[in-house]
Scaffold this motif. Structure first.
Motif, PDB file in Angstrom:
ATOM      1  N   LEU A   1      35.027  79.113 -31.719  1.00 58.53           N
ATOM      2  CA  LEU A   1      36.547  78.785 -31.715  1.00 58.53           C
ATOM      3  C   LEU A   1      37.281  79.423 -30.611  1.00 58.53           C
ATOM      4  CD1 LEU A   1      38.563  78.099 -33.945  1.00 58.53           C
ATOM      5  CD2 LEU A   1      38.653  80.433 -34.626  1.00 58.53           C
ATOM      6  N   VAL A   2      38.351  78.652 -30.315  1.00 54.00           N
ATOM      7  CA  VAL A   2      39.271  79.146 -29.157  1.00 54.00           C
ATOM      8  C   VAL A   2      40.669  79.099 -29.968  1.00 54.00           C
ATOM      9  CG1 VAL A   2      40.323  78.883 -26.925  1.00 54.00           C
ATOM     10  CG2 VAL A   2      37.822  78.770 -27.263  1.00 54.00           C
ATOM     11  N   VAL A   3      41.487  79.867 -29.921  1.00 52.09           N
ATOM     12  CA  VAL A   3      42.743  79.715 -30.072  1.00 52.09           C
ATOM     13  C   VAL A   3      43.669  79.810 -29.021  1.00 52.09           C
ATOM     14  CG1 VAL A   3      44.524  80.859 -31.646  1.00 52.09           C
ATOM     15  CG2 VAL A   3      42.221  80.953 -32.178  1.00 52.09           C
ATOM     16  N   GLN A   4      44.437  78.675 -28.909  1.00 57.65           N
ATOM     17  CA  GLN A   4      45.666  78.708 -28.101  1.00 57.65           C
ATOM     18  C   GLN A   4      47.007  78.575 -28.873  1.00 57.65           C
ATOM     19  OE1 GLN A   4      47.307  75.047 -25.292  1.00 57.65           O
ATOM     20  NE2 GLN A   4      45.320  74.926 -25.464  1.00 57.65           N
ATOM     21  N   VAL A   5      47.789  79.612 -28.319  1.00 57.96           N
ATOM     22  CA  VAL A   5      49.163  79.738 -28.945  1.00 57.96           C
ATOM     23  C   VAL A   5      50.135  78.634 -28.212  1.00 57.96           C
ATOM     24  CG1 VAL A   5      50.918  81.341 -28.938  1.00 57.96           C
ATOM     25  CG2 VAL A   5      48.584  82.355 -29.533  1.00 57.96           C
ATOM     26  N   ARG A   6      50.725  78.071 -29.008  1.00 58.49           N
ATOM     27  CA  ARG A   6      51.735  76.971 -28.380  1.00 58.49           C
ATOM     28  C   ARG A   6      52.905  77.144 -29.433  1.00 58.49           C
ATOM     29  NH1 ARG A   6      50.142  70.743 -27.915  1.00 58.49           N
ATOM     30  NH2 ARG A   6      50.688  70.614 -29.798  1.00 58.49           N
ATOM     31  N   VAL A   7      54.056  77.364 -28.793  1.00 58.55           N
ATOM     32  CA  VAL A   7      55.435  77.277 -29.484  1.00 58.55           C
ATOM     33  C   VAL A   7      56.227  76.168 -28.906  1.00 58.55           C
ATOM     34  CG1 VAL A   7      54.950  79.901 -29.644  1.00 58.55           C
ATOM     35  CG2 VAL A   7      56.356  78.792 -27.833  1.00 58.55           C
ATOM     36  N   GLU A   8      57.262  75.960 -29.975  1.00 62.68           N
ATOM     37  CA  GLU A   8      58.142  74.838 -29.618  1.00 62.68           C
ATOM     38  C   GLU A   8      59.007  75.348 -28.325  1.00 62.68           C
ATOM     39  OE1 GLU A   8      58.499  71.999 -31.643  1.00 62.68           O
ATOM     40  OE2 GLU A   8      56.648  72.958 -32.194  1.00 62.68           O
ATOM     41  N   ASP A   9      59.446  74.221 -27.684  1.00 63.61           N
ATOM     42  CA  ASP A   9      59.963  74.333 -26.468  1.00 63.61           C
ATOM     43  C   ASP A   9      61.225  75.236 -26.733  1.00 63.61           C
ATOM     44  OD1 ASP A   9      58.189  73.059 -24.929  1.00 63.61           O
ATOM     45  OD2 ASP A   9      59.473  71.148 -24.995  1.00 63.61           O
ATOM     46  N   THR A  10      61.959  75.121 -27.840  1.00 67.32           N
ATOM     47  CA  THR A  10      63.165  76.076 -28.010  1.00 67.32           C
ATOM     48  C   THR A  10      63.081  77.541 -28.373  1.00 67.32           C
ATOM     49  OG1 THR A  10      62.949  75.248 -30.340  1.00 67.32           O
ATOM     50  CG2 THR A  10      64.650  73.672 -28.836  1.00 67.32           C
ATOM     51  N   ALA A  11      61.613  77.765 -28.656  1.00 69.53           N
ATOM     52  CA  ALA A  11      61.326  79.378 -28.950  1.00 69.53           C
ATOM     53  C   ALA A  11      61.545  80.097 -27.756  1.00 69.53           C
ATOM     54  CB  ALA A  11      59.878  79.245 -29.173  1.00 69.53           C
ATOM     55  N   THR A  12      62.140  81.327 -28.025  1.00 73.80           N
ATOM     56  CA  THR A  12      62.297  82.305 -26.856  1.00 73.80           C
ATOM     57  C   THR A  12      60.918  83.022 -26.328  1.00 73.80           C
ATOM     58  OG1 THR A  12      62.533  84.103 -28.309  1.00 73.80           O
ATOM     59  CG2 THR A  12      64.585  82.826 -27.939  1.00 73.80           C
ATOM     60  N   ASP A  13      61.138  83.559 -25.386  1.00 72.43           N
ATOM     61  CA  ASP A  13      59.854  84.184 -24.856  1.00 72.43           C
ATOM     62  C   ASP A  13      59.440  85.405 -25.742  1.00 72.43           C
ATOM     63  OD1 ASP A  13      59.699  82.576 -22.518  1.00 72.43           O
ATOM     64  OD2 ASP A  13      60.494  83.978 -21.238  1.00 72.43           O
TER      65      ASP A  13
ATOM     66  N   TYR B   1      56.068  85.646 -27.507  1.00 74.01           N
ATOM     67  CA  TYR B   1      55.237  87.006 -27.093  1.00 74.01           C
ATOM     68  C   TYR B   1      54.893  87.535 -28.621  1.00 74.01           C
ATOM     69  CZ  TYR B   1      54.372  91.907 -26.491  1.00 74.01           C
ATOM     70  OH  TYR B   1      53.754  93.088 -26.550  1.00 74.01           O
ATOM     71  N   ASP B   2      55.654  87.670 -29.384  1.00 72.62           N
ATOM     72  CA  ASP B   2      55.343  88.192 -30.842  1.00 72.62           C
ATOM     73  C   ASP B   2      54.225  87.531 -31.364  1.00 72.62           C
ATOM     74  OD1 ASP B   2      57.160  90.266 -30.757  1.00 72.62           O
ATOM     75  OD2 ASP B   2      58.835  89.196 -31.666  1.00 72.62           O
ATOM     76  N   LEU B   3      54.346  86.025 -31.446  1.00 74.12           N
ATOM     77  CA  LEU B   3      53.020  85.234 -32.264  1.00 74.12           C
ATOM     78  C   LEU B   3      51.971  85.513 -31.283  1.00 74.12           C
ATOM     79  CD1 LEU B   3      52.172  83.209 -33.971  1.00 74.12           C
ATOM     80  CD2 LEU B   3      53.052  81.305 -32.566  1.00 74.12           C
ATOM     81  N   ALA B   4      51.885  85.456 -29.904  1.00 79.31           N
ATOM     82  CA  ALA B   4      50.855  85.721 -29.298  1.00 79.31           C
ATOM     83  C   ALA B   4      50.187  87.019 -29.490  1.00 79.31           C
ATOM     84  CB  ALA B   4      51.108  85.467 -27.683  1.00 79.31           C
ATOM     85  N   ARG B   5      50.805  88.219 -29.619  1.00 81.87           N
ATOM     86  CA  ARG B   5      50.545  89.429 -29.735  1.00 81.87           C
ATOM     87  C   ARG B   5      49.545  89.658 -30.957  1.00 81.87           C
ATOM     88  NH1 ARG B   5      52.770  93.410 -32.336  1.00 81.87           N
ATOM     89  NH2 ARG B   5      54.908  92.280 -32.477  1.00 81.87           N
ATOM     90  N   ARG B   6      50.550  88.798 -32.115  1.00 78.07           N
ATOM     91  CA  ARG B   6      49.711  88.736 -33.321  1.00 78.07           C
ATOM     92  C   ARG B   6      48.308  88.053 -33.452  1.00 78.07           C
ATOM     93  NH1 ARG B   6      54.358  87.747 -37.670  1.00 78.07           N
ATOM     94  NH2 ARG B   6      52.786  88.429 -39.215  1.00 78.07           N
ATOM     95  N   VAL B   7      48.173  86.953 -32.809  1.00 77.69           N
ATOM     96  CA  VAL B   7      47.183  86.017 -32.810  1.00 77.69           C
ATOM     97  C   VAL B   7      46.135  86.972 -31.909  1.00 77.69           C
ATOM     98  CG1 VAL B   7      46.217  83.896 -31.480  1.00 77.69           C
ATOM     99  CG2 VAL B   7      48.412  83.720 -32.900  1.00 77.69           C
ATOM    100  N   VAL B   8      46.458  87.450 -30.924  1.00 79.08           N
ATOM    101  CA  VAL B   8      45.366  88.269 -29.999  1.00 79.08           C
ATOM    102  C   VAL B   8      44.823  89.275 -31.141  1.00 79.08           C
ATOM    103  CG1 VAL B   8      45.054  89.816 -28.290  1.00 79.08           C
ATOM    104  CG2 VAL B   8      46.374  87.674 -27.908  1.00 79.08           C
TER     105      VAL B   8
END
Length: 208
Positions: free
Chosen positions: A34-46, A50-57
């Motif tokens: 498995l590899v997980v790639q964090v992708r957010v909508e273009d309208t999402a703020t940095d 970041y908050d989602l990526a930190r939780r995914v990591v």
């Protein structure tokens, strides 16, 4: 560079989807693939990215699963991800490699042999190739290239080719025969009634 799994789970942050719940269900299935790639909508703020990526990591770390961040390389670095993925409208691959450093995983999007070779020469670790089939998970995509398009790119480069775009477990045998190393999915897991079972089916098809 961390080893690259064959199943790439791309987070689905569209309204009504719960990417973290899907990830929790899928992680125990076969973390080595498995590899997980964090992708957010273009309208999402940095900050949201970041908050989602930190939780995914944090979820991926106990399983030693590679986590990447799509497009926003500064977020990848800040969140402690293993690398990132850049598309045609993001930083050029060479510039992205300089940002992430030589040891990071760097994926690049390609759909033709010529651009694929250029991306690898510039420092791409792997290529996301597609869309293989028509898909509604991302707006503005070019026409599908099908299995022949995947084969053309796979024959042109020596790095792993990850087929993306409307891919299901039923598509995997043909894609593997065409030279794809693995597949990247969004809806095949995020829209599944049982994401764990769907992941197991995909991994089974990829590793048989």
């Amino acid at each position: 560079m961390p080893s690259l799994g064959r199943l790439h789970l791309i987070t689905d942050t569209r309204p009504g989807r719960d990417p973290l719940a899907v990830l929790r269900a899928v992680l125990p299935m076969a973390p080595g693939e498995l590899v997980v790639q964090v992708r957010v909508e273009d309208t999402a703020t940095d900050r949201e990215a970041y908050d989602l990526a930190r939780r995914v990591v944090a979820l991926c770390t106990p399983y030693a699963v590679t986590c990447l961040v799509n497009d926003r390389l500064h977020v990848a670095l800040a969140a402690g991800a293993a690398g990132g993925h850049v598309g045609a409208d993001d930083l050029p691959v060479g510039a992205a490699r300089r940002v992430l450093g030589p040891a990071a995983v760097l994926g690049a999007t390609a759909r033709k042999p010529g651009s694929a070779v250029e991306a690898v020469t510039a420092g791409a670790s792997y290529l996301g190739v597609g869309p293989c089939h028509a898909t509604t998970t991302k707006d503005g995509l070019p026409p599908a290239i099908g299995v022949p398009g995947i084969r053309a790119v796979a024959e042109a480069v020596a790095v792993p080719v990850i087929a993306i775009g409307g891919v299901t477990a039923a598509d995997v045998p043909a894609l593997r025969a065409a030279g794809a190393y693995g597949v990247a999915v969004v809806g095949a897991l995020s829209a599944a009634a049982d994401p764990a079972r769907a992941a197991a089916e995909l991994i089974g098809a990829l590793t048989c």
